[in-house]
Design an enzyme around this catalytic site. Sequence first.
Site, PDB file in Angstrom:
ATOM      1  N   TYR A  48      59.733  20.935  30.718  1.00 11.94           N
ATOM      2  CA  TYR A  48      58.913  21.549  29.663  1.00 11.94           C
ATOM      3  C   TYR A  48      58.193  22.803  30.164  1.00 11.94           C
ATOM      4  CZ  TYR A  48      54.862  21.802  26.456  1.00 11.94           C
ATOM      5  OH  TYR A  48      53.874  22.215  25.589  1.00 11.94           O
ATOM      6  N   ASP A  96      66.980  21.102  39.251  1.00  6.73           N
ATOM      7  CA  ASP A  96      66.458  19.939  38.511  1.00  6.73           C
ATOM      8  C   ASP A  96      67.494  18.823  38.605  1.00  6.73           C
ATOM      9  OD1 ASP A  96      64.163  19.864  35.975  1.00  6.73           O
ATOM     10  OD2 ASP A  96      65.563  18.188  36.190  1.00  6.73           O
ATOM     11  N   GLY A 131      64.757  14.493  31.453  1.00  7.55           N
ATOM     12  CA  GLY A 131      65.185  14.907  30.122  1.00  7.55           C
ATOM     13  C   GLY A 131      66.595  15.427  30.064  1.00  7.55           C
ATOM     14  N   ALA A 191      58.594  20.033  39.545  1.00  8.40           N
ATOM     15  CA  ALA A 191      59.249  18.724  39.482  1.00  8.40           C
ATOM     16  C   ALA A 191      58.312  17.595  39.904  1.00  8.40           C
ATOM     17  CB  ALA A 191      60.483  18.725  40.382  1.00  8.40           C
ATOM     18  N   SER A 202      47.145  19.013  38.693  1.00  3.83           N
ATOM     19  CA  SER A 202      46.701  18.370  37.454  1.00  3.83           C
ATOM     20  C   SER A 202      45.200  18.111  37.485  1.00  3.83           C
ATOM     21  CB  SER A 202      47.445  17.040  37.329  1.00  3.83           C
ATOM     22  OG  SER A 202      46.834  16.214  36.389  1.00  3.83           O
ATOM     23  N   TYR A 207      49.262   8.779  40.422  1.00  4.89           N
ATOM     24  CA  TYR A 207      49.739  10.097  39.978  1.00  4.89           C
ATOM     25  C   TYR A 207      48.768  11.190  40.455  1.00  4.89           C
ATOM     26  CZ  TYR A 207      50.523  14.093  36.905  1.00  4.89           C
ATOM     27  OH  TYR A 207      50.734  15.368  36.433  1.00  4.89           O
ATOM     28  N   LYS A 213      49.230  14.194  43.550  1.00  6.96           N
ATOM     29  CA  LYS A 213      49.024  15.640  43.380  1.00  6.96           C
ATOM     30  C   LYS A 213      47.973  16.145  44.372  1.00  6.96           C
ATOM     31  CE  LYS A 213      51.753  16.453  39.858  1.00  6.96           C
ATOM     32  NZ  LYS A 213      52.839  17.420  39.898  1.00  6.96           N
ATOM     33  N   HIS A 261      53.070  12.199  25.445  1.00  2.00           N
ATOM     34  CA  HIS A 261      52.011  13.188  25.201  1.00  2.00           C
ATOM     35  C   HIS A 261      51.572  13.183  23.736  1.00  2.00           C
ATOM     36  CE1 HIS A 261      52.719  15.592  29.154  1.00  2.00           C
ATOM     37  NE2 HIS A 261      52.711  14.289  29.310  1.00  2.00           N
TER      38      HIS A 261
HETATM   39  N1  LIG Z   1      52.626  18.267  30.687  1.00  2.00           N
HETATM   40  C1  LIG Z   1      51.356  18.191  31.031  1.00  2.00           C
HETATM   41  O1  LIG Z   1      50.454  18.097  30.167  1.00  2.00           O
HETATM   42  C2  LIG Z   1      50.961  18.248  32.486  1.00  2.00           C
HETATM   43  C3  LIG Z   1      49.587  18.158  32.826  1.00  2.00           C
HETATM   44  C4  LIG Z   1      49.227  18.243  34.174  1.00  2.00           C
HETATM   45  C5  LIG Z   1      50.198  18.424  35.155  1.00  2.00           C
HETATM   46  N2  LIG Z   1      51.521  18.486  34.804  1.00  2.00           N
HETATM   47  C6  LIG Z   1      52.501  18.687  35.879  1.00  2.00           C
HETATM   48  O2  LIG Z   1      53.363  19.752  35.501  1.00  2.00           O
HETATM   49  C7  LIG Z   1      54.671  19.567  36.037  1.00  2.00           C
HETATM   50  C8  LIG Z   1      55.697  19.760  34.941  1.00  2.00           C
HETATM   51  O3  LIG Z   1      55.422  18.865  33.884  1.00  2.00           O
HETATM   52  P1  LIG Z   1      56.273  18.879  32.535  1.00  2.00           P
HETATM   53  O4  LIG Z   1      55.362  18.425  31.456  1.00  2.00           O
HETATM   54  O5  LIG Z   1      56.996  20.155  32.405  1.00  2.00           O
HETATM   55  O6  LIG Z   1      57.294  17.697  32.851  1.00  2.00           O
HETATM   56  P2  LIG Z   1      58.894  17.601  32.663  1.00  2.00           P
HETATM   57  O7  LIG Z   1      59.280  16.181  32.864  1.00  2.00           O
HETATM   58  O8  LIG Z   1      59.295  18.266  31.390  1.00  2.00           O
HETATM   59  O9  LIG Z   1      59.423  18.488  33.872  1.00  2.00           O
HETATM   60  C9  LIG Z   1      59.542  17.995  35.171  1.00  2.00           C
HETATM   61  C10 LIG Z   1      60.978  18.222  35.595  1.00  2.00           C
HETATM   62  O10 LIG Z   1      61.102  17.811  36.951  1.00  2.00           O
HETATM   63  C11 LIG Z   1      62.382  17.233  37.125  1.00  2.00           C
HETATM   64  N3  LIG Z   1      62.334  16.401  38.329  1.00  2.00           N
HETATM   65  C12 LIG Z   1      61.525  15.347  38.580  1.00  2.00           C
HETATM   66  N4  LIG Z   1      61.783  14.837  39.799  1.00  2.00           N
HETATM   67  C13 LIG Z   1      62.760  15.613  40.351  1.00  2.00           C
HETATM   68  C14 LIG Z   1      63.450  15.592  41.579  1.00  2.00           C
HETATM   69  N5  LIG Z   1      63.204  14.663  42.510  1.00  2.00           N
HETATM   70  N6  LIG Z   1      64.405  16.519  41.815  1.00  2.00           N
HETATM   71  C15 LIG Z   1      64.681  17.463  40.891  1.00  2.00           C
HETATM   72  N7  LIG Z   1      64.071  17.518  39.690  1.00  2.00           N
HETATM   73  C16 LIG Z   1      63.120  16.606  39.417  1.00  2.00           C
HETATM   74  C17 LIG Z   1      62.613  16.451  35.827  1.00  2.00           C
HETATM   75  O11 LIG Z   1      63.965  16.202  35.582  1.00  2.00           O
HETATM   76  C18 LIG Z   1      61.995  17.394  34.778  1.00  2.00           C
HETATM   77  O12 LIG Z   1      62.984  18.271  34.227  1.00  2.00           O
HETATM   78  C19 LIG Z   1      54.658  18.187  36.682  1.00  2.00           C
HETATM   79  O13 LIG Z   1      54.494  18.360  38.060  1.00  2.00           O
HETATM   80  C20 LIG Z   1      53.433  17.508  36.074  1.00  2.00           C
HETATM   81  O14 LIG Z   1      52.889  16.563  36.955  1.00  2.00           O
HETATM   82  C21 LIG Z   1      51.921  18.404  33.502  1.00  2.00           C
END
Ligand SMILES: NC(=O)c1ccc[n+]([C@@H]2O[C@H](COP(=O)([O-])OP(=O)(O)OC[C@H]3O[C@@H](n4cnc5c(N)ncnc54)[C@H](O)[C@@H]3O)[C@@H](O)[C@H]2O)c1
Length: 324
Positions: A3, A24, A29, A75, A118, A142, A146, A191
Amino acid sequence: MLYIGSHTVKELAKSRETRVTIVDNFCGGDFDSISVLQKLFEVGKFEFVLLDLSEFKKLEELFRESHFDAIIHFAAHLQVGESVQNPLKYYRNNTMNTINLIDMALKYGVNYFIFSSSAAVYGEPIEIPISETHPKKPINPYGLSKWMSEQILQDATNSNPNFKYVALRYFNVAGASSDGSLGESHTPETHLIPLIAQSALGKRQSIVVFGDDYDTFDGSCIRDYIHIEDLALAHIKALEYLANNNPSDSFNCGYGHGYSVFEVIEMVKKISGVDFKVNIAPRREGDPAQLVANNHKIVTQMGWKPHYDDLEKICKSAWEWEKL
Ligand SMILES: NC(=O)c1ccc[n+]([C@@H]2O[C@H](COP(=O)([O-])OP(=O)(O)OC[C@H]3O[C@@H](n4cnc5c(N)ncnc54)[C@H](O)[C@@H]3O)[C@@H](O)[C@H]2O)c1
């Protein structure tokens, strides 16, 4: 669906010189956004590599064969509840795999590292809004995964002054791109705003509110929702910040004010014109009453200026995306 990563790559594509390699494993997803992103780049400037960050040898091959200037590391696994049930999954993927990437950066001279951190690093807030100096006491694996990664980045910088990082501490990220090409979808979706939009569309029977007895003006939790395009821009600002020879540091990403869960529900009801069912459930463990960022540091030190600080705009973009 990567995302935040997709929206950031879309922002990066605005500079014609930029070359991007996305790594990725798609545990989070589907592939939809990759084809959207590929079209934004000239031939030869976009690459997608299907790889799990734990596959150290393959990762090293990629770094040996490529020349990267910066790593933006999104990731992770991101479900707080699951991290309590299965903490090792989180330490392995979020912390150990971050070590793998830092290792590659140090070994192959990639000196700029942007890390998706985060608000969960702060734990239960003792002051609102939360500034970056607030004590870091994560209350779930979690958040700790981080915070440990941030500390490891700091140690890596201390041992190698050429290596510099920015940790962006996101608050609640939401919304879709204004041109409708990219939105939010997680697997499973946990979410709030997509869940509410799906309830309005009848894809879910109701929306569940966890706790209506918090010490807030309407009893539900208050969160600082940041529009995805403003957050994507923060990554570009962070790259510029490092390129301008500024020191490694951590920055909150939020607007500095929040909305309650009931306010968000009412906004989606207004935008969609649908009066869907709302169920109240007991509080979830580890959900603070309020999480609101003090964003002074990113505004003053990076010159980050948000353009979508408006709940209606955020919910509208999410609703338009969810309807597609
Ligand atoms: N969405 C939020 O509100 C939010 C808030 C705070 C922090 N974050 C952090 O932001 C980052 C992105 O979040 P997002 O919402 O885009 O999530 P998301 O799940 O859409 O994106 C994360 C991506 O990482 C990939 N991934 C996970 N483990 C992997 C691995 N071992 N090797 C390769 N790819 C891997 C997944 O396939 C996914 O496409 C994350 O680190 C999350 O902790 C998100």
